[in-house]
Design a protein around this motif. Structure first.
Motif: not given
Length: 621
Positions: A366-371, A382-383, A451-459
């Motif tokens: 759901a939260v792919p790593p940012e490249r 992907a989004a 998913r929420a934790w990965r989104c926060r870490s990504r932001r």
């Protein structure tokens, strides 16, 4: 004679690739029939060799070689899931035997898979000789087998059944006789599925057949099962991971229980038979039943447990007294009868870990790593999935995992006799319901939370990465002029970048001395102004290619075909194309207007080396 020579000259031998393909081309259906018959024969031969070795080494053989061969054929049918009927009972009433060792199933499946793949290849799998086709799923040209998939699959299945039918008829004359209903269902089913998988593998595992099978699913669910690239989707990968954790945890529970009941396990092995040959046969049977024990252990950890006879369930909460059973080593791992203790309740850790693994796998999809996408061919990830799609993926993974456990539970159990011994192993629908309950209650919240934790870490990572990029860009550009309207510390550029150095090097001023080494009004040592150097920077690509400023004594521009003398050029080269200063004024005006904006194209370039002193070449006489 001339006519003979003409006809001789026209003779042409077939090309070697055509001859090779004609020689290697499979006979089609006949090749599939031979492959299927060979797979069935190898399977029967393997079982016959094993049974004959055990019969020869046994000190008390009950029958002759014919009886051993009948037993081998019956075991081969049992490996496919067919139920057998034992006729030599004490009561004289035939008793069913339908608990197939799952490890024995691996041999027929592997042989059928190889037969289907080889029949589809048809000798055309070489890179030089085989046909090539374009795979829509992979987007590449792949080698195409010479035999059509339907022909290869039909040949293998028919060839396999052509050997299975006589083997079943032969086994019917022994002590263990096959049940015709189960034999007529299980053996063709295994042949169809395994041979089809082999043919599908020979064609490069395309995704089109799977998409056709998944056509009954809703459109929003299909990508979660099968990705657009033909690979398993997020839900399929998560369900496979959860099933693997459940089976691995069940096997671990069995091993721990065997170690804890080590003395009882050893005593049962010694009491069951005498001699090394009999004990070796018992150990082989235990090894063949290990996958069954792993499924039973997973069902025990899930809660429903398994049955050791009709009406005798064994679970972590309570275990009913088991009927009188032979002292088999694997049965020594069964917990004692009575209520469960905290030690037995600890088995619930297995489905909890499986649910966490399923949820984590879904959250990673759901939260792919940012490249980074700065490469010419690079693409960003992907989004991020919305919460609703994440919940659907986790729920679908739970359903798929429950379906896998239901199939394995149904295959791992069966009857060992009549009356009390008519049910052994877990009940498939109970195992499926327990799996769905555990994963549905734990995997979905885990997927949403991760998913929420990965989104926060990504932001949180984005500002730090942006600051690092800004600092790196500022360090790369170094001190220099600011762009018009730019803030301090951003948009800084110099003329010492790669394009700037190339442009200055290709300019007339570069041949006459270092940049900035001219008069106070900006004119260089050779008479060229700083604006001319800026113009060469503006045409950076042309300066790198050598299309402008060919040499120190060359022409001023390719567009100037002759005209007035240019005093800034070495040797006083005449520029006939210039009449007065109107053309230069228009050029410099346009350049001054766009120079500040267009130079932003080169902001990403690192600073070049410092300009070095160059000696002024002697002017031509």
């Amino acid at each position: 004679m001339a006519g003979v020579n003409e006809m001789t000259a026209r003779r042409r031998s077939p090309s070697p690739p055509l001859l090779t393909r004609m020689r290697d081309r499979s006979p089609g259906l006949a090749g599939g029939l031979m492959g299927g018959a060979l797979a069935a024969g190898l399977g029967l031969a393997s079982f016959a060799v094993l049974v004959m070795l055990l019969w020869i080494s046994s000190p008390y053989p009950d029958s002759g070689p014919g009886g051993a061969m009948h037993v081998a054929a019956a075991l081969w049918l049992l490996a496919h899931g067919a139920e057998l009927v034992r006729t030599d009972t004490l009561s004289g009433v035939p008793a069913p035997l339908g608990l197939p060792p799952l490890l024995l199933l691996a041999l027929p499946v592997w042989l059928l898979h190889r037969a289907g793949r080889d029949a589809a290849d048809g000798g055309g799998g070489d890179e030089d000789d085989g046909d090539h086709d374009y795979d829509e799923d992979l987007g590449i040209a792949v080698s195409t087998p010479l035999v059509s998939p339907r022909t290869a699959w039909t040949g293998v299945v028919l060839g396999y059944l052509a050997v299975a039918v006589p083997a079943a008829l032969y086994a019917a004359g022994g002590v263990l006789r096959p049940s015709w209903v189960w034999t007529g269902v299980c053996v063709p089913l295994v042949a169809v599925v395994a041979a089809g998988a082999g043919v599908w593998s020979a064609y490069g595992r395309p995704g089109r057949p799977l998409r056709r099978l998944l056509g009954v699913l809703p459109a929003g669910v299909r990508p979660l099962v099968l990705g657009p690239d033909g690979r398993p989707g997020v839900a399929a990968r998560a369900s496979a991971a959860g099933a693997g954790v459940l089976l691995g945890g069940g096997a671990l529970l069995v091993v721990v229980s065997l170690v804890g009941h080590g003395s009882a396990t050893q005593a049962s092995l010694l009491r069951l038979t005498e001699g090394w040959s009999g004990r070796f046969a018992v150990l082989l049977l235990c090894a063949a039943l290990l996958p069954n024990a792993a499924v039973w252990g997973a069902a025990y950890a899930l809660g429903p447990g398994f049955a050791l006879g009709a009406g005798h369930a064994v679970g972590p909460l309570a275990s009913a007294p088991a009927p009188f059973l032979p002292p088999f080593p694997l049965l020594a791992a069964v917990p004692e009868a009575g209520r469960g203790t905290p030690v037995h309740w600890a088995a619930g850790v297995v489905p909890v870990v499986a649910a966490v693994v399923v949820g984590w796998t879904v959250a990673k999809g759901a939260v792919p790593p940012e490249r980074e996408g700065t490469d010419p061919g690079g693409t960003r990830a992907a989004a991020v999935w919305p919460v609703g799609r994440t919940v659907r993926a986790a729920a679908l993974a739970s359903v798929l995992c429950a379906a896998v456990l239901a199939v394995l539970a149904g295959l791992s159990g069966g009857p060992l006799g009549a009356d009390v011994l008519s049910r052994f192993g877990p009940v498939w629908w109970q195992a499926a319901a327990a799996t769905l309950a555990w994963l549905g209650l734990l995997a979905i919240p885990t997927a949403v939370g991760v998913r929420a934790w990965r989104c926060r870490s990504r932001r949180a990572e984005e500002p730090r990465i942006g600051n690092q990029r800004g600092d790196a860009a500022e360090d790369a550009h170094g001190p220099g002029r600011l762009r018009t309207g730019a803030r301090p510390g951003r948009g800084r550029y110099t003329r010492t970048g790669v394009a700037g150095v190339a442009g200055v090097a290709g300019s007339p001023g570069a041949a006459n001395g270092p940049r900035g080494g001219g008069r106070a009004d900006g004119t260089g040592a050779g008479g060229s102004s700083a604006d001319d150097a800026d113009a060469e920077v503006f045409w950076g690509a042309a300066a790198l290619d050598g299309t402008r400023g060919e040499a120190a004594g060359g022409s001023r521009s390719a567009g100037r075909a002759g005209g007035a003398r240019d005093p800034g050029r070495p040797g006083g080269t005449r520029d006939p194309g210039r009449s007065g200063g109107d053309e230069d004024d228009a050029f410099h005006g346009l350049r001054d207007q766009n120079r500040e904006t267009d130079f932003g194209l080169y902001d990403f370039l690192p600073p070049g080396p410092a300009p070095t002193e160059r000696s002024t070449p002697p002017e031509s006489p």
